[in-house]
Structures are given as C-alpha cells and as structure tokens.
Design a protein around this motif. Structure first.
Motif, mmCIF file in Angstrom:
data_model
loop_
_atom_site.group_PDB
_atom_site.id
_atom_site.type_symbol
_atom_site.label_atom_id
_atom_site.label_comp_id
_atom_site.label_asym_id
_atom_site.label_seq_id
_atom_site.Cartn_x
_atom_site.Cartn_y
_atom_site.Cartn_z
ATOM 1 N N GLU A 147 0.820 -1.218 0.000
ATOM 2 C CA GLU A 147 0.000 0.000 0.000
ATOM 3 C C GLU A 147 0.850 1.263 0.000
ATOM 4 O O GLU A 147 0.466 2.277 -0.600
ATOM 5 C CB GLU A 147 -0.931 0.008 1.217
ATOM 6 N N GLU A 148 1.988 1.226 0.667
ATOM 7 C CA GLU A 148 2.855 2.411 0.702
ATOM 8 C C GLU A 148 3.362 2.759 -0.684
ATOM 9 O O GLU A 148 3.330 3.922 -1.098
ATOM 10 C CB GLU A 148 4.028 2.164 1.649
ATOM 11 N N ARG A 201 0.559 4.227 -2.803
ATOM 12 C CA ARG A 201 0.295 5.642 -2.521
ATOM 13 C C ARG A 201 1.351 6.554 -3.126
ATOM 14 O O ARG A 201 1.076 7.725 -3.419
ATOM 15 C CB ARG A 201 0.212 5.866 -1.013
#
Length: 263
Positions: free
Chosen positions: A204-205, A208
């Motif tokens: 997810e990092e 983003r």
C-alpha cells in the motif's frame, strides 16, 4: 492454469488427468456435485481477476509466494482448514464458489509438454464422471453432447481468464507492487498474537507513492479496481480466523505460526 497430465505436476483436487474420448468414454455421464469433499482440507483456491469483485465479499484475496504468484481465495488461514465447508464437503451457507472449483473434475490440459493445443480432460479418480445411469451424457452418437460442449466452453473461458490474470500479476511485478505479506491477529485474552506469513500482497505504501500518470494508467486498464478489491478483502483475515476458532479449527498455541506458508 493449463496443466500437463504427469502426476508430479497435477493441480490441487486432481488425482489424475485423462483425455475425454468418445472411443473410451462413449457411455460416460457427468453428474452434478452435491458436496465437495475435496475442499475439506483445502485452505487456498486459485482464482482469476474476473472473480475478484465476487470473491472479496467472502474471502481474503492473497497472492502465492514465489516467482510466479497466483491470486488465491483464502478459505482458511491454516493449512488443511476450510471454514466454508462441513466435514462431509457440504457448503456452509451461501457463498461464491470460485470457477476453479466449479470446473472440477474437468480441465483443459496439454497432453505433451511441447503441444500447443489443449485437450479436454477429466479426473478419472473422481466419482462425478463415469458409466452411470444418471447424469448428463457426455457423448451423443459418438459426438460431444450439449453438456460436453458447455463444459468445454466453460474451461476455455477459464483459460482465457487465467491468461488475463497472468498478465495482471506480471504488471504488478513489473511495477514492484507485490511484497511478502504478514498479518498479526491478537485474540482477546491471549498474550501473544498469531502471525501469518507465506503469502504476497500489494504494498500500500508503494501504491500511494505512485505518480498521477501511473495511477491513471492503472485505472484506465482496469488494474486499480482489482488492486483495491484485493486490499479491501484482506480485512477478512480476522473474520476467517474467528470462524476457525468458532468451529474448533483454530491454532491451539498462541505463538508465531506460518499457517499460511503452503500458499
């Protein structure tokens, strides 16, 4: 997800693969499955990207470890545990049944490693195909019946979906979005959490941090909605764990466990 017949490369569920032939199986019939005993000890089932939206309502969607990850619907967190079927293979309630399960005992397979064509095969160890009095005839006057043509069409559509899935996973790897996953579950009243590893998931990092043009491309080619379905589904890990405990199938010792390591 096409497979070669040798026993050492058989996919899950299949005890063997035999080409369907009017000469050898002219009197064979296929009967519908009322139960799926082969699912009882299966905790992870391959799925295609066409099933992500339906699957994410019921199962966590993870990716297998290794160089060629495969999307998996997790029907349990520990190897040999499936919280969606009874001990006799009957389904527990209304759930989405992945296409990989629904095509059994049939599949398209290469009869030789160097063959380009895929042949319709079946698992001869299954009790769903044989010279029965009941069920749908597989041949009519030596030719494939309507039932067989429908089975063939389903298997062909599954293979095409599998190819799209492979392309999807390749794009995730090219963008370096997959990472080794880890889920920590802390049950009430237990001192140490249960830690599950042995699978991959989208980072997810890194997602983003993607540039706007990269995200726009992912949205336009349909990848972004699939990634979000995967990420949303991972919240079900704790629900699956709770079902295991409720059914008396949960891990007994509250120490670090690689219960998902067989993915």
């Amino acid at each position: 997800m096409a497979t070669q017949p040798p026993a050492n490369s058989l996919p899950i569920f299949y005890g063997g693969l035999e080409p369907l032939s009017s000469n050898q199986h002219g009197n064979f019939r296929s009967r519908p499955a009322q139960k799926a005993p082969f699912l009882v000890n299966t905790h992870a089932v391959p799925i295609t990207i066409d099933e992500f939206v339906a699957c994410q309502r019921f199962f966590p969607i993870a990716f297998s470890s290794g160089e060629t990850p495969v999307p998996l619907a997790l029907m349990g967190l520990n190897e040999g545990v499936n919280v969606f079927v009874e001990d006799d293979g009957a389904l527990r309630g209304e759930i989405y049944v992945p296409a990989y399960i629904r095509r059994y005992p049939f599949m398209l397979a290469r009869l030789r490693p160097d063959a380009d064509e895929l042949s319709l095969c079946f698992d001869p160890t299954s009790d769903l195909v044989g010279p029965f009095d009941e069920g749908h005839a597989l041949f009519d006057d030596g030719k494939p019946s309507e039932a067989t043509n429908a089975i063939l069409k389903f298997c062909e559509e599954f293979e095409m979906s599998a190819q799209r899935t492979s392309a999807f996973v390749s794009e995730l790897k090219e963008m370096d979005l997959l990472m080794e996953g880890e889920v920590s579950i802390q049950p009430a009243g237990v001192e140490q959490p249960f830690i599950y590893r042995g699978f991959q998931m989208v980072n997810e990092e890194k997602l983003r941090e993607l540039r706007g043009d990269e995200l726009r491309k992912m949205n336009q080619n349909g990848i972004l909605p699939l990634v979000m379905a995967h990420l949303f589904s991972m919240t079900l890990m704790r629900e699956i764990f709770g079902r295991q405990v409720q059914q008396g199938k949960g891990p007994a010792i509250p120490v670090e466990t690689n219960g998902a390591a067989a993915f």
